[in-house]
Design a protein around this motif. Structure first.
Motif, PDB file in Angstrom:
ATOM      1  N   PHE A   8      -5.734   1.425  14.367  1.00 30.73           N
ATOM      2  CA  PHE A   8      -6.807   2.385  14.620  1.00 30.73           C
ATOM      3  C   PHE A   8      -6.561   3.691  13.874  1.00 30.73           C
ATOM      4  CE2 PHE A   8      -7.619  -0.181  18.535  1.00 30.73           C
ATOM      5  CZ  PHE A   8      -8.950  -0.486  18.261  1.00 30.73           C
ATOM      6  N   SER A   9      -5.284   4.058  13.700  1.00 30.35           N
ATOM      7  CA  SER A   9      -4.976   5.306  13.005  1.00 30.35           C
ATOM      8  C   SER A   9      -5.468   5.274  11.560  1.00 30.35           C
ATOM      9  CB  SER A   9      -3.467   5.569  13.033  1.00 30.35           C
ATOM     10  OG  SER A   9      -2.757   4.454  12.518  1.00 30.35           O
ATOM     11  N   VAL A  10      -5.497   4.079  10.965  1.00 30.83           N
ATOM     12  CA  VAL A  10      -6.040   3.930   9.611  1.00 30.83           C
ATOM     13  C   VAL A  10      -7.569   3.900   9.683  1.00 30.83           C
ATOM     14  CG1 VAL A  10      -6.179   2.410   7.588  1.00 30.83           C
ATOM     15  CG2 VAL A  10      -3.994   2.718   8.779  1.00 30.83           C
ATOM     16  N   HIS A  11      -8.073   3.135  10.638  1.00 34.96           N
ATOM     17  CA  HIS A  11      -9.525   3.014  10.782  1.00 34.96           C
ATOM     18  C   HIS A  11     -10.171   4.370  11.047  1.00 34.96           C
ATOM     19  CE1 HIS A  11     -13.292   0.996  11.650  1.00 34.96           C
ATOM     20  NE2 HIS A  11     -13.389   1.655  12.800  1.00 34.96           N
ATOM     21  N   HIS A  12      -9.482   5.243  11.770  1.00 35.03           N
ATOM     22  CA  HIS A  12     -10.038   6.561  12.106  1.00 35.03           C
ATOM     23  C   HIS A  12      -9.672   7.632  11.089  1.00 35.03           C
ATOM     24  CE1 HIS A  12     -10.191   5.108  16.555  1.00 35.03           C
ATOM     25  NE2 HIS A  12     -11.284   4.775  15.887  1.00 35.03           N
ATOM     26  N   GLY A  13      -8.954   7.216  10.021  1.00 34.84           N
ATOM     27  CA  GLY A  13      -8.745   8.128   8.896  1.00 34.84           C
ATOM     28  C   GLY A  13      -7.520   9.005   8.964  1.00 34.84           C
ATOM     29  N   PHE A  14      -6.698   8.906  10.002  1.00 36.97           N
ATOM     30  CA  PHE A  14      -5.516   9.760  10.084  1.00 36.97           C
ATOM     31  C   PHE A  14      -4.396   9.291   9.160  1.00 36.97           C
ATOM     32  CE2 PHE A  14      -7.606  10.373  14.231  1.00 36.97           C
ATOM     33  CZ  PHE A  14      -7.785  11.746  14.183  1.00 36.97           C
ATOM     34  N   GLU A  15      -4.412   8.028   8.838  1.00 44.08           N
ATOM     35  CA  GLU A  15      -3.481   7.485   7.847  1.00 44.08           C
ATOM     36  C   GLU A  15      -4.320   6.944   6.701  1.00 44.08           C
ATOM     37  OE1 GLU A  15      -1.252   4.601  10.027  1.00 44.08           O
ATOM     38  OE2 GLU A  15      -0.160   6.113  11.206  1.00 44.08           O
TER      39      GLU A  15
ATOM     40  N   TYR B  16       0.835  -1.202   0.000  1.00 41.74           N
ATOM     41  CA  TYR B  16       0.000   0.000   0.000  1.00 41.74           C
ATOM     42  C   TYR B  16       0.868   1.251   0.000  1.00 41.74           C
ATOM     43  CZ  TYR B  16       1.155   0.059   4.999  1.00 41.74           C
ATOM     44  OH  TYR B  16       1.829   0.070   6.200  1.00 41.74           O
ATOM     45  N   ILE B  17       0.253   2.344  -0.378  1.00 37.55           N
ATOM     46  CA  ILE B  17       0.835   3.680  -0.214  1.00 37.55           C
ATOM     47  C   ILE B  17       0.002   4.393   0.832  1.00 37.55           C
ATOM     48  CG2 ILE B  17       1.117   5.928  -1.324  1.00 37.55           C
ATOM     49  CD1 ILE B  17       2.057   4.452  -3.814  1.00 37.55           C
ATOM     50  N   GLU B  18       0.683   5.075   1.735  1.00 40.44           N
ATOM     51  CA  GLU B  18       0.004   5.678   2.887  1.00 40.44           C
ATOM     52  C   GLU B  18       0.368   7.151   3.030  1.00 40.44           C
ATOM     53  OE1 GLU B  18      -0.118   3.649   6.901  1.00 40.44           O
ATOM     54  OE2 GLU B  18       1.271   5.309   7.345  1.00 40.44           O
ATOM     55  N   LEU B  19      -0.661   7.955   3.230  1.00 43.05           N
ATOM     56  CA  LEU B  19      -0.480   9.375   3.553  1.00 43.05           C
ATOM     57  C   LEU B  19      -0.837   9.574   5.010  1.00 43.05           C
ATOM     58  CD1 LEU B  19      -0.015  12.365   2.798  1.00 43.05           C
ATOM     59  CD2 LEU B  19      -2.452  12.463   2.160  1.00 43.05           C
ATOM     60  N   ASP B  20       0.142   9.995   5.798  1.00 46.19           N
ATOM     61  CA  ASP B  20      -0.075  10.266   7.215  1.00 46.19           C
ATOM     62  C   ASP B  20      -0.439  11.747   7.357  1.00 46.19           C
ATOM     63  OD1 ASP B  20       0.232  10.889   9.983  1.00 46.19           O
ATOM     64  OD2 ASP B  20       1.527   9.135  10.232  1.00 46.19           O
ATOM     65  N   LEU B  21      -1.697  12.006   7.703  1.00 45.41           N
ATOM     66  CA  LEU B  21      -2.166  13.394   7.767  1.00 45.41           C
ATOM     67  C   LEU B  21      -1.483  14.171   8.882  1.00 45.41           C
ATOM     68  CD1 LEU B  21      -6.016  12.877   7.233  1.00 45.41           C
ATOM     69  CD2 LEU B  21      -4.242  13.343   5.528  1.00 45.41           C
ATOM     70  N   ARG B  22      -1.196  13.529   9.982  1.00 42.65           N
ATOM     71  CA  ARG B  22      -0.592  14.228  11.116  1.00 42.65           C
ATOM     72  C   ARG B  22       0.886  14.534  10.870  1.00 42.65           C
ATOM     73  NH1 ARG B  22      -3.403  10.249  15.591  1.00 42.65           N
ATOM     74  NH2 ARG B  22      -5.178  11.585  16.152  1.00 42.65           N
ATOM     75  N   ASN B  23       1.617  13.587  10.290  1.00 49.00           N
ATOM     76  CA  ASN B  23       3.054  13.780  10.074  1.00 49.00           C
ATOM     77  C   ASN B  23       3.383  14.380   8.720  1.00 49.00           C
ATOM     78  OD1 ASN B  23       3.557  12.646  12.582  1.00 49.00           O
ATOM     79  ND2 ASN B  23       3.815  10.576  11.754  1.00 49.00           N
ATOM     80  N   GLY B  24       2.410  14.362   7.811  1.00 52.03           N
ATOM     81  CA  GLY B  24       2.651  14.928   6.489  1.00 52.03           C
ATOM     82  C   GLY B  24       3.590  14.093   5.644  1.00 52.03           C
ATOM     83  N   THR B  25       3.583  12.756   5.833  1.00 50.09           N
ATOM     84  CA  THR B  25       4.483  11.884   5.076  1.00 50.09           C
ATOM     85  C   THR B  25       3.692  10.991   4.120  1.00 50.09           C
ATOM     86  OG1 THR B  25       4.424  10.249   6.870  1.00 50.09           O
ATOM     87  CG2 THR B  25       6.252  11.818   6.866  1.00 50.09           C
ATOM     88  N   LEU B  26       4.341  10.660   3.016  1.00 46.06           N
ATOM     89  CA  LEU B  26       3.786   9.744   2.024  1.00 46.06           C
ATOM     90  C   LEU B  26       4.785   8.606   1.865  1.00 46.06           C
ATOM     91  CD1 LEU B  26       1.383   9.417   0.002  1.00 46.06           C
ATOM     92  CD2 LEU B  26       2.849  10.516  -1.713  1.00 46.06           C
TER      93      LEU B  26
END
Length: 301
Positions: A56-63, A32-42
């Protein structure tokens, strides 16, 4: 939400970094490719969990994760590092739009991420790009033991009971490099070949240990028949038997003639017994070489 946020792409460094298949599993883990909204990383990675479990961070939409695996029948392929890195750079402007248009809020049970209208449009555009099939050259090529080996590796690579782990690794790499030209992809993973090569060495170790335990046998030597003094009246089979037994006794084998009646008088001279009661037949080959061979299925006392 950060209107000026710029995503930081974390590039892969190993060509087949996204490939991982656990023992006992038929297919590789999804990538997968992941965008971390809190850290600003791809970044790109593989799912370390068997099944569909996510943090949970994925389930709750932050990643935000997008599956970049390619499935066909019972196979699952993953992109090479270069292909994944290029794809992340391609979607980086869309990731910037997502970073600039999201917020964290309490939904009554958990803190979750909520995307704005532009972020949702950018994510939809990423999902459309993810749905485009990879070119075969962009996928990690996986070869199993049957496809990557020919059964002659012991002879071809000189594998012995004493071959080191380091040398086996070198042999595996030589095979991997040779397979890189067999398909469209240059990034190759060998699945199970390391275990196969180790098994070849272990078999040779076991054979060597068994031979050492049992000691030498009468088939470990041969002699050339000396026909000096032979004439038409010479019983060459009897003379051949005496010559072979003389050499066997010199080497310390206790041998006695069991019978001079052999199944093939043109190619065999006598049946003999060793001290351990095993039956052997003395064969004569085309070059007048005499060698004993155990009689399969012969009874032992």
């Amino acid at each position: 939400m950060n209107a000026t946020a710029t995503v930081r792409v974390v590039e892969l460094t190993e060509p087949a970094e996204l490939y991982r298949r656990y023992d006992g599993e038929i297919t590789a883990q999804p990538a997968y490719i992941e965008l971390d909204l809190r850290n600003g990383t791809l970044l790109a990675s593989y799912n370390a969990e068997i099944g569909n479990a996510v943090p949970f961070s994925v389930h709750h939409g932050f990643e935000r994760r997008w599956d970049v695996s390619q499935r066909e029948h019972l196979t699952l392929s993953v992109p090479t590092a270069d292909a994944a890195n290029a794809f992340m750079k391609r979607i980086a402007p869309l990731a910037d739009r997502i970073l600039a248009d999201w917020e964290e809020y309490w939904d009554g049970n958990n803190h979750v991420a909520r995307l704005g209208e532009d972020a949702l449009a950018a994510e939809e555009a990423i999902e459309a790009l993810v749905d485009v099939p990879w070119d075969e050259a962009d996928l990690v090529a996986v070869w199993d033991v049957d496809g990557a080996t020919n059964g002659d590796e012991v002879t071809e690579y000189g594998i012995t009971a004493d071959t080191t782990d380091e040398r086996l690794d070198e042999i595996e790499e030589e095979i991997r490099v040779s397979m890189a030209g067999a398909g469209e992809g240059d990034v190759v993973v060998l699945d199970g070949v390391d275990t196969y090569l180790g098994g070849l060495r272990d078999e040779l170790k076991a054979e060597a240990a068994e031979a050492e335990d049992s000691g030498p046998t009468p088939d470990c030597f041969s002699i050339s028949l000396d026909r000096t003094g032979f004439d038409d009246g010479t019983n060459w089979a009897e003379e051949a038997t005496e010559q072979w037994i003389a050499e066997a006794e010199r080497l310390g084998f206790g041998i006695r003639v069991e019978s001079e009646e052999v199944p093939n008088p043109e190619r065999q001279v006598a049946i003999v017994r060793r001290d351990d009661e095993t039956l052997w037949v003395i064969n004569i080959h085309g070059d007048d070489t005499l060698r004993a061979e155990v009689i399969d299925g012969a009874p032992s006392a």
